[in-house]
Design an enzyme around this catalytic site. Structure first.
Site, mmCIF file in Angstrom:
data_model
loop_
_atom_site.group_PDB
_atom_site.id
_atom_site.type_symbol
_atom_site.label_atom_id
_atom_site.label_comp_id
_atom_site.label_asym_id
_atom_site.label_seq_id
_atom_site.Cartn_x
_atom_site.Cartn_y
_atom_site.Cartn_z
ATOM 1 N N ASP A 57 -17.680 -33.776 25.305
ATOM 2 C CA ASP A 57 -18.243 -34.919 26.020
ATOM 3 C C ASP A 57 -17.173 -35.962 26.293
ATOM 4 O OD1 ASP A 57 -18.041 -35.308 23.285
ATOM 5 O OD2 ASP A 57 -19.712 -36.718 23.184
ATOM 6 N N TRP A 99 -30.035 -29.074 28.235
ATOM 7 C CA TRP A 99 -28.907 -28.874 27.328
ATOM 8 C C TRP A 99 -28.876 -27.391 26.945
ATOM 9 C CZ3 TRP A 99 -29.760 -33.524 28.898
ATOM 10 C CH2 TRP A 99 -28.803 -34.499 28.742
ATOM 11 N N GLU A 145 -18.709 -42.744 31.138
ATOM 12 C CA GLU A 145 -19.923 -42.152 30.576
ATOM 13 C C GLU A 145 -21.180 -42.751 31.202
ATOM 14 O OE1 GLU A 145 -20.270 -42.739 26.364
ATOM 15 O OE2 GLU A 145 -21.771 -41.154 26.181
ATOM 16 N N ASP A 200 -15.525 -40.854 17.793
ATOM 17 C CA ASP A 200 -15.809 -39.908 16.707
ATOM 18 C C ASP A 200 -16.913 -38.941 17.131
ATOM 19 O OD1 ASP A 200 -17.852 -41.709 16.836
ATOM 20 O OD2 ASP A 200 -17.815 -42.292 14.726
ATOM 21 N N GLU A 201 -16.614 -38.163 18.158
ATOM 22 C CA GLU A 201 -17.601 -37.221 18.664
ATOM 23 C C GLU A 201 -16.870 -35.968 19.172
ATOM 24 O OE1 GLU A 201 -20.735 -39.139 20.715
ATOM 25 O OE2 GLU A 201 -21.918 -37.314 20.846
ATOM 26 N N ASP A 231 -23.803 -31.483 29.106
ATOM 27 C CA ASP A 231 -22.643 -31.932 29.868
ATOM 28 C C ASP A 231 -21.934 -30.722 30.475
ATOM 29 O OD1 ASP A 231 -23.447 -33.624 27.715
ATOM 30 O OD2 ASP A 231 -21.682 -34.864 27.980
HETATM 31 C C1 BGC Z 1 -22.785 -37.431 24.288
HETATM 32 C C2 BGC Z 1 -23.368 -36.944 25.571
HETATM 33 C C3 BGC Z 1 -24.427 -35.957 25.196
HETATM 34 C C4 BGC Z 1 -25.484 -36.756 24.522
HETATM 35 C C5 BGC Z 1 -26.760 -36.041 24.232
HETATM 36 C C6 BGC Z 1 -23.845 -38.167 23.561
HETATM 37 O O1 BGC Z 1 -23.430 -38.727 22.401
HETATM 38 O O2 BGC Z 1 -21.641 -38.180 24.475
HETATM 39 O O3 BGC Z 1 -22.508 -36.652 26.537
HETATM 40 O O4 BGC Z 1 -24.879 -35.123 26.168
HETATM 41 O O5 BGC Z 1 -24.983 -37.384 23.370
HETATM 42 O O6 BGC Z 1 -27.459 -36.664 23.269
#
Ligand code: BGC
Length: 926
Positions: free
Chosen positions: A477, A548, A757, A482-483, A490
């Site tokens: 993403d 998703w 975003e 921190d992801e 996405d």
């Molecule tokens: C991400 C997104 C993702 C979404 C879904 C986010 O934290 O950055 O791109 O699809 O969470 O919950």
């Protein structure tokens, strides 16, 4: 397995592997080649493949083709030049093969043999155990997170060949006799380490010598044992407590004897200069603790070495890596440097990117230099780091001094940044001392897109940088906070665009394996792959979320469309089917339950990211119909006729349920949002007769937002394609060219260098958006890129893999030119148009072994000339029946210059296209 390709000198594009197909999965070899033939109508009519086995596995001579014959296909009359399966005797492990192909052209002439390409097999799969090798790790009294490991061994003579097979739980960097092995970074990458781990193969023949040799490896936590997932303030080591190594050298002597030297308790470990290294938090390196010559042959006396500790793990699959690894790409110099306070410098690189800093510094021993990274700066010029959440994105370098220039470039981390603050400086930095080094998974660039509007060109640049920044190991993403997870939604909205900018087939094939590894037993696909959320929240966390989880069906389908490879469908078929079955069994009268994410980040609901007005039930049911419809086609393609019929019938029931539940008699949808109409139209959920009314409703919802979008992740990719398809190209261009909030060009007009975003990640009125989730490098809204290539540039496909192109530019929006090109699986294709004083000039390139359907942007064929000739005098061009009242032509491979006169010129020109006799497509040679 990806097909080997001919080397770059023989066919224009480089191979799917930037280096070589070394470490090949032993089964499933397939071959592909591209014709390099500029003749009109160039095509293949037969192919002949030969494969030989080569005993001397040292680096092959370019173009060499000699060895023990293994397979000779004979001449096969076929036009196929992609994914042709190897049909010889089983391939042997640890063996090099050379192959070549000869084709007969469209005139019946045999062309010369191609030069040779090669591939080399690694271990037979599945191969949980390697000879003389076990996992080892560092002693806990050392720094177990970033240890050095080494083994010294003696060779009586230089080997004939040697390969290093290596992997880690964590990250590794290998060295042999002091030199780095390979250029790959962050290896072995990220998979679900509880199920499979990929290994890499290196040809190290030239690195070995007679006498002592030392193989050394540095380990770090990486995805395996580092911070991963939000709230990364505390160590969360999801897969294991500390990194471990598995490596083996296979050394073939001059007499053909084979010796294996693998990781075991005879290895030694020591602490080195790496204090810590973490993907989110950064690297801490103390150069005073370096171990000079630690893996030289023989090693220098330095450090305190202890025996490595063997460690047992449950067996997992070890797979030869098919995907290129992360590599260092270009280096970017600073565009500005400021010194807000003594010893502190803030540098702007002018481009948000993914990578690390390379710093040259001369300072006294013990000088501590701190590098903090950020995507944006605040009004006061200081770094804006709040959006990184708990990711520290901070590297620390402690100088060893001695008066010489020291170079620091972290190797076990990466950051998403445009700005860096360097503090602790004892002397001013010069511009030449600092570079931003771009890192991402190796991918071959394939597409270009340009128009007469500089803002659109900058949008394309943002999309491309968004892709580069998020194609590191898995489609993430974002690269900074921190992801950095492989979010499925996405990935599915962006994959069509991704296939234009780069060759992403190997990247997604690998990720689809991560995705199917993560599929639940009940058939639900996860929100992220590898499924970190299962590790964070346990197996009961809700999955199977609409738009998703649907990535599990959509991504293989898009890959098949764009690369023409049915194998990706066959491999994923049962997982795809299980997802449909899951949806069927968990729906109520074919209506899906609400989803977790809705139309993520849409602007038509409340402040919550998932609070869009378009209900999850509607989104879910629309996607259920969509993916079931895809499966009817997939099943039919793979020859599963009964299944195909079952899916088609199921889709029919879902569509009926959708209409009953969500569509009123005046074709208003229950939620009356842009996204609701877009889904209904894009996925063909409405009866034909209702569609014009739905388009009118869609326009009404746009008007309600002052002709601006209000869509989130789900609706946005559909906006321009749906408006174009239903005759509102004008609205598509209007939305695309809006510069006011919310729109694609609003961030661009405000200096964006990557996709944001949120539509309001930053606004002049409110400044930075919701800090809890505000990345400036998210590719999802870059999904418009696919439409830009296909509709503005006019470069599209009518048969999978671009076997037949669909060239159909749609000038509009005040643009005076647009150009799109794509290196398709058959070769370079392009469509470029520009307005001239006398009309519109359209230049196209159709690769060898393909044909194209042409939709000249003309009202009538009377307006069209090709290469200075009336189109029907051109022997490459054939008449086709008009479609939707648009004139259509077909052409064979070649390049063409079309001129389209303005409509008024054609009014009385006399020729009526319906009176023209079609020319057979076979008569095209000149
Ligand atoms: C991400 C997104 C993702 C979404 C879904 C986010 O934290 O950055 O791109 O699809 O969470 O919950």
């Amino acid at each position: 397995m990806s097909p080997p390709r001919l080397p770059a000198d023989e066919c224009m594009p480089p191979s799917l592997w930037p280096d070589s197909p070394q470490g090949f999965n032993v089964t499933n070899a397939r071959f592909a080649w591209k014709l390099r033939d500029a003749r009109l109508g160039a095509a293949q009519t037969s192919r002949h493949i030969q494969v030989v086995r080569v005993d001397d596995t040292s680096i092959p001579q370019a173009n060499a083709f000699a060895g023990e014959p293994v397979w000779d296909s004979g001449e096969v009359f076929s036009t196929d030049s992609l994914y042709v399966p190897y049909e010889g005797p089983p391939l042997e492990p640890h063996t090099r093969y050379h192959w070549r192909v000869r084709i007969r052209d469209h005139k019946g002439h045999l062309l010369p043999w191609s030069s040779a390409a090669w591939f080399e097999t690694a271990f037979a799969e599945p191969s949980p155990n390697w000879p003389a090798t076990g996992w080892v790790t560092a002693n806990d009294s050392d720094n177990p997170q970033c240890p050095h490991l080494r083994k010294t061994f003696t060779l009586a003579a230089r080997p004939r060949s040697a390969r290093l097979y290596i992997t880690a739980r964590g990250l590794f960097e290998a060295r042999l006799n002091g030199g780095r092995v390979g250029e790959d970074l962050l290896t072995p990458g990220w998979t679900d380490y509880t199920r499979r781990i990929e290994y890499l193969t290196y040809d190290v023949t030239a690195n070995l010598s007679t006498g002592p040799n030392t193989l050394g490896v540095i380990l770090a936590d990486g995805w395996y044992a580092g911070h991963l997932g939000w709230n990364a303030a505390t160590p969360n080591r999801h897969y294991g407590p500390k990194p471990a190594l598995l490596a083996v050298l296979r050394i073939v002597g001059q007499d053909g004897s084979v010796r294996w030297i693998g990781t075991d308790e005879s290895w030694q470990t020591a602490c080195g200069p790496l204090i810590s290294a973490d993907l989110y938090h950064g690297e801490h390196y103390d150069a005073r603790r370096e171990l000079p010559g630690w893996c030289d042959a023989p090693p220098h006396l330095c450090g305190t070495w202890q025996p490595a500790v063997p460690i047992e793990f449950p067996a997992v699959e070890l797979n030869a890596r098919e995907l290129s690894s992360v590599r260092q790409h270009e280096e970017t110099p600073p565009v500005s440097m400021r010194t807000p306070s003594p010893g502190r410098c803030i540098i702007d690189f002018g481009q948000n990117l993914i990578g690390v800093i390379r710093l040259r510094i001369t300072a006294l021993a013990g000088t501590k230099i701190t590098l903090r990274h950020a995507e944006m700066v605040q009004n006061d010029g200081e770094l804006y780091t709040a959006n990184l959440r708990s990711a520290r994105a901070t590297d620390i370098y402690v100088c060893c001094g001695g008066g010489r220039a020291e170079i620091f470039q972290p190797r076990f981390t990466f950051h998403g940044f445009r700005y860096v603050e360097i503090s602790g400086l004892t002397a001013p930095l010069q511009s030449d001392d600092v570079r931003a080094v771009v890192l991402h998974t190796g991918m071959t660039p394939t597409g270009t897109f340009e128009t007469s509007n500089p803002l659109l060109n900058q949008l394309q640049s943002c999309i491309r940088w968004g892709q580069r920044s998020n194609f590191l190991e898995v489609p993430t993403d974002c690269p900074q906070r921190d992801e950095r997870l492989g979010w499925t939604g996405d990935a599915q909205v962006f994959i069509p665009t991704a296939t234009f900018n780069y060759d992403v087939a190997p990247f997604y094939r690998k990720w689809l394996r991560d995705l199917t590894d993560a599929q639940r037993a009940d058939g639900a696909f996860p929100d992220v792959a590898p499924d970190l959320l299962k590790l964070m929240y346990g197996p009961d966390r809700r999955t199977g979320n609409a738009a998703w989880a649907d990535a599990g069906v959509i991504c293989p389908w898009v890959l098949y469309q764009r690369y023409g490879d049915t194998d990706v469908l066959a491999r994923n078929y049962s997982a795809m089917t299980r997802w449909i079955d899951y949806q069927e069994s968990t729906s109520c009268n074919h209506i899906r339950p609400a989803t977790s994410f809705g139309d993520w980040l849409a602007l038509d609901g409340g402040p919550s990211p998932s609070g869009s007005l378009t209900p999850g039930e509607l989104i879910g049911t629309a996607y259920f119909a969509h993916t079931t419809g895809i499966m009817a086609q997939v099943a039919s393609l793979l020859g599963h006729t009964a299944e195909s019929l079952r899916f088609a019938a199921l889709r029919h029931h879902i569509v009926t349920a959708f209409n009953r539940r969500f569509v009123a008699t005046d074709v208003r949808l229950t939620s009356d949002t842009q996204t609701a109409y877009l889904l209904a139209l894009a996925f063909d959920l409405l009866p034909e007769a209702s569609r014009p009314t739905a388009v009118a409703h869609l326009e009404r919802t746009l008007k309600r937002h002052h002709y601006h979008l209000a869509t989130g992740f789900v609706g946005t990719p559909l906006l321009a394609p749906v408006l174009t398809r239903f005759g509102r190209l004008d609205l598509a261009y209007r939305l695309l060219q809006n510069k006011t909030y919310p729109s694609w060009l609003f961030p661009v007009a405000n200096g964006a260098t990557t996709m944001w975003e949120r539509w309001n990640s930053w606004t002049p009125d409110d400044g930075f958006g919701d800090v809890n989730m505000n990345s400036f490098n998210h590719y999802a809204y870059g999904s418009i890129g696919d439409w830009m290539y296909r509709t503005v540039g006019g470069l599209d496909l009518s048969e999978p893999g671009y076997r037949r192109l669909l060239l159909r530019p749609r000038p509009g929006g005040g643009l005076t030119s647009a150009a799109a090109s794509l290196d398709t699986p058959y070769g370079l294709a392009s469509s470029a148009w520009h307005q001239t004083a006398t009309g519109l000039e359209w230049n196209i390139l159709v690769p060898p072994n393909t044909t194209a359907l042409l939709f000249p942007p003309a009202r009538s064929l009377n307006e069209v000339r090709v290469d200075g000739l009336a189109w029907d005098d051109h022997c490459g061009i054939q008449f086709m029946e008009p479609q939707e009242q648009e004139p259509v032509l077909a052409c064979v491979a070649g390049s063409y210059r079309l001129h389209i006169a303005p409509p008024e010129n054609s009014i009385n020109s006399g020729t009526n296209e319906t009176s023209i006799t079609p020319q057979p497509i076979a008569n095209f040679s000149r």
